[in-house]
Design a protein around this motif. Sequence first.
Motif, PDB file in Angstrom:
ATOM      1  N   TRP A   1      14.820 -10.290   0.542  1.00  0.00           N
ATOM      2  CA  TRP A   1      14.598 -10.334  -0.903  1.00  0.00           C
ATOM      3  C   TRP A   1      14.468  -8.863  -1.239  1.00  0.00           C
ATOM      4  N   GLU A   2      15.286  -8.517  -2.360  1.00  0.00           N
ATOM      5  CA  GLU A   2      15.086  -6.936  -2.932  1.00  0.00           C
ATOM      6  C   GLU A   2      14.013  -6.741  -3.250  1.00  0.00           C
ATOM      7  N   TRP A   3      13.253  -7.507  -3.855  1.00  0.00           N
ATOM      8  CA  TRP A   3      11.830  -6.904  -4.298  1.00  0.00           C
ATOM      9  C   TRP A   3      11.029  -6.363  -3.129  1.00  0.00           C
ATOM     10  N   ILE A   4      11.293  -7.132  -1.774  1.00  0.00           N
ATOM     11  CA  ILE A   4      10.354  -6.509  -0.769  1.00  0.00           C
ATOM     12  C   ILE A   4      11.189  -5.290  -0.301  1.00  0.00           C
ATOM     13  N   ASN A   5      12.526  -5.145  -0.425  1.00  0.00           N
ATOM     14  CA  ASN A   5      13.049  -3.816  -0.042  1.00  0.00           C
ATOM     15  C   ASN A   5      12.712  -2.792  -1.006  1.00  0.00           C
ATOM     16  N   ARG A   6      12.647  -3.041  -2.103  1.00  0.00           N
ATOM     17  CA  ARG A   6      12.127  -2.013  -2.999  1.00  0.00           C
ATOM     18  C   ARG A   6      10.617  -1.477  -2.634  1.00  0.00           C
ATOM     19  N   ILE A   7       9.771  -2.336  -1.951  1.00  0.00           N
ATOM     20  CA  ILE A   7       8.550  -2.016  -1.795  1.00  0.00           C
ATOM     21  C   ILE A   7       8.466  -1.010  -0.504  1.00  0.00           C
ATOM     22  N   LEU A   8       9.370  -1.597   0.431  1.00  0.00           N
ATOM     23  CA  LEU A   8       9.652  -0.911   1.711  1.00  0.00           C
ATOM     24  C   LEU A   8      10.365   0.451   1.470  1.00  0.00           C
ATOM     25  N   ASP A   9      11.235   0.521   0.411  1.00  0.00           N
ATOM     26  CA  ASP A   9      11.813   1.751   0.417  1.00  0.00           C
ATOM     27  C   ASP A   9      10.688   2.777  -0.475  1.00  0.00           C
ATOM     28  N   GLY A  10      10.104   2.290  -1.072  1.00  0.00           N
ATOM     29  CA  GLY A  10       8.810   3.117  -1.923  1.00  0.00           C
ATOM     30  C   GLY A  10       7.734   3.469  -1.159  1.00  0.00           C
ATOM     31  N   SER A  11       7.573   2.639  -0.047  1.00  0.00           N
ATOM     32  CA  SER A  11       6.559   3.238   0.768  1.00  0.00           C
ATOM     33  C   SER A  11       6.605   3.890   2.213  1.00  0.00           C
ATOM     34  N   ALA A  12       8.129   3.716   2.646  1.00  0.00           N
ATOM     35  CA  ALA A  12       8.750   4.264   3.699  1.00  0.00           C
ATOM     36  C   ALA A  12       8.245   5.612   4.118  1.00  0.00           C
ATOM     37  N   GLN A  13       8.404   6.529   3.351  1.00  0.00           N
ATOM     38  CA  GLN A  13       7.954   7.923   3.535  1.00  0.00           C
ATOM     39  C   GLN A  13       6.570   8.109   3.986  1.00  0.00           C
ATOM     40  N   GLY A  14       5.545   7.618   3.283  1.00  0.00           N
ATOM     41  CA  GLY A  14       4.274   7.510   3.457  1.00  0.00           C
ATOM     42  C   GLY A  14       3.954   6.780   4.664  1.00  0.00           C
ATOM     43  N   HIS A  15       4.542   5.657   5.096  1.00  0.00           N
ATOM     44  CA  HIS A  15       4.419   5.141   6.334  1.00  0.00           C
ATOM     45  C   HIS A  15       4.918   5.523   7.568  1.00  0.00           C
ATOM     46  N   ALA A  16       5.813   6.505   7.538  1.00  0.00           N
ATOM     47  CA  ALA A  16       6.628   7.056   8.334  1.00  0.00           C
ATOM     48  C   ALA A  16       5.747   8.354   8.686  1.00  0.00           C
TER      49      ALA A  16
ATOM     50  N   LYS B   1       0.981  -1.078   0.090  1.00  0.00           N
ATOM     51  CA  LYS B   1      -0.044  -0.220  -0.040  1.00  0.00           C
ATOM     52  C   LYS B   1       0.869   1.244   0.052  1.00  0.00           C
ATOM     53  N   ASN B   2       0.271   2.170  -0.665  1.00  0.00           N
ATOM     54  CA  ASN B   2       0.993   3.866  -0.589  1.00  0.00           C
ATOM     55  C   ASN B   2       2.361   3.638  -1.156  1.00  0.00           C
ATOM     56  N   VAL B   3       2.808   2.848  -1.973  1.00  0.00           N
ATOM     57  CA  VAL B   3       4.046   2.801  -2.715  1.00  0.00           C
ATOM     58  C   VAL B   3       4.468   4.094  -3.513  1.00  0.00           C
ATOM     59  N   SER B   4       5.468   4.748  -3.293  1.00  0.00           N
ATOM     60  CA  SER B   4       5.702   6.088  -3.857  1.00  0.00           C
ATOM     61  C   SER B   4       7.239   6.156  -4.161  1.00  0.00           C
ATOM     62  N   ALA B   5       7.830   7.052  -4.306  1.00  0.00           N
ATOM     63  CA  ALA B   5       9.281   7.320  -4.713  1.00  0.00           C
ATOM     64  C   ALA B   5      10.075   6.825  -3.549  1.00  0.00           C
ATOM     65  N   ASP B   6      11.482   6.172  -3.874  1.00  0.00           N
ATOM     66  CA  ASP B   6      12.182   5.631  -2.928  1.00  0.00           C
ATOM     67  C   ASP B   6      12.396   6.746  -1.602  1.00  0.00           C
ATOM     68  N   SER B   7      12.652   6.160  -0.537  1.00  0.00           N
ATOM     69  CA  SER B   7      12.855   6.927   0.757  1.00  0.00           C
ATOM     70  C   SER B   7      14.451   6.564   1.261  1.00  0.00           C
ATOM     71  N   PRO B   8      14.870   7.619   2.098  1.00  0.00           N
ATOM     72  CA  PRO B   8      16.228   7.151   2.537  1.00  0.00           C
ATOM     73  C   PRO B   8      16.076   5.946   3.490  1.00  0.00           C
ATOM     74  N   THR B   9      17.192   5.345   3.538  1.00  0.00           N
ATOM     75  CA  THR B   9      17.185   4.000   4.548  1.00  0.00           C
ATOM     76  C   THR B   9      18.082   4.055   5.639  1.00  0.00           C
ATOM     77  N   SER B  10      18.985   5.402   5.563  1.00  0.00           N
ATOM     78  CA  SER B  10      19.717   5.591   6.699  1.00  0.00           C
ATOM     79  C   SER B  10      19.176   6.354   7.969  1.00  0.00           C
ATOM     80  N   PRO B  11      19.140   5.974   9.258  1.00  0.00           N
ATOM     81  CA  PRO B  11      18.404   6.858  10.299  1.00  0.00           C
ATOM     82  C   PRO B  11      18.863   8.314  10.313  1.00  0.00           C
ATOM     83  N   ALA B  12      19.997   8.487   9.735  1.00  0.00           N
ATOM     84  CA  ALA B  12      20.584   9.933   9.907  1.00  0.00           C
ATOM     85  C   ALA B  12      20.046  10.752   8.731  1.00  0.00           C
TER      86      ALA B  12
END
Length: 301
Positions: free
Chosen positions: A196-211, A14-25
Amino acid sequence: MIAGAGSYAYVLSKNVSADSPTSPAAQEDVSSRYNSIASKFDKEIETTEYWTGITKARKKMIAEASGDVLEVSIGTGRNLDYYDWDFKGFNGKVKSFTAVDKSAEMLEVAHEKFSAMFPGVIGVRWIVQDAAEPIPGPPRNANERSGNKDAKYDTIVQTMGLCSVNDPVALLKNLSDCVKEEEGRILLLEHGRGTWEWINRILDGSAQGHATQWGCWWNRDLEEIVKESGLEVVKMERWHFGTNWKFELKKPKTTTTVKEEVKAVAEDIKKQEEKVVEKVKEKVEKVEEKVEKPAQKKGWW
């Protein structure tokens, strides 16, 4: 099992969008979001946690907690029902409890839950603060809130917390300072990058919206975070394509060699300081002699 995996894949997609940063900093601090969602938080995530197996994982992990327990990022107290309490007629394993959360609103919800479970029990500490800052020791007993300053915790618990703090490595290092060496345990139930890389792509793509919605970044590399903390991994489990993590960590016992090296360095520094002080004293004494000694008169008087 299949239903759980399917539910989890749906949640991720859900809510997949542009990639988000992965580093906490590089990730925005969204922890303030929790104050605004505290009142509806449980209702919003109850069904999702049940069908994805998070509720079951909470129960299993919390049952391992014993002794003086510290739970950080406690949120609305979703783990409170699963502790084996030693309060008010319950002869369980948890003899004292300290709760920490940065969100005062979330902590108040947890406090109300506990008060309904154990009315009149006062020997529990509720602390509004960042868990990366120094945390007081455990209460002395179930009837006293004052902390035992020099005591350490037997068990430290955090569920879904590393995703929402600015510096997760600093937080774990702080927890390391709070837990008993070797015998104490830090129990973590978290979500982060998968296998899995495909899962991580989904996570990165939806991370900003989820946050933005939930106040947490679910695309962090948890294994790397734990590695940087210096804590020792006793046990690690992963499921849901590797995105859910359970860690059992401990603080390694300081070796005699390290202690001796620290002691030797401290003694050497002390000796050097004493030499410097002695030299300064000698110079001061010489200066004082010149000032106090009257000048000798020359010639006949």
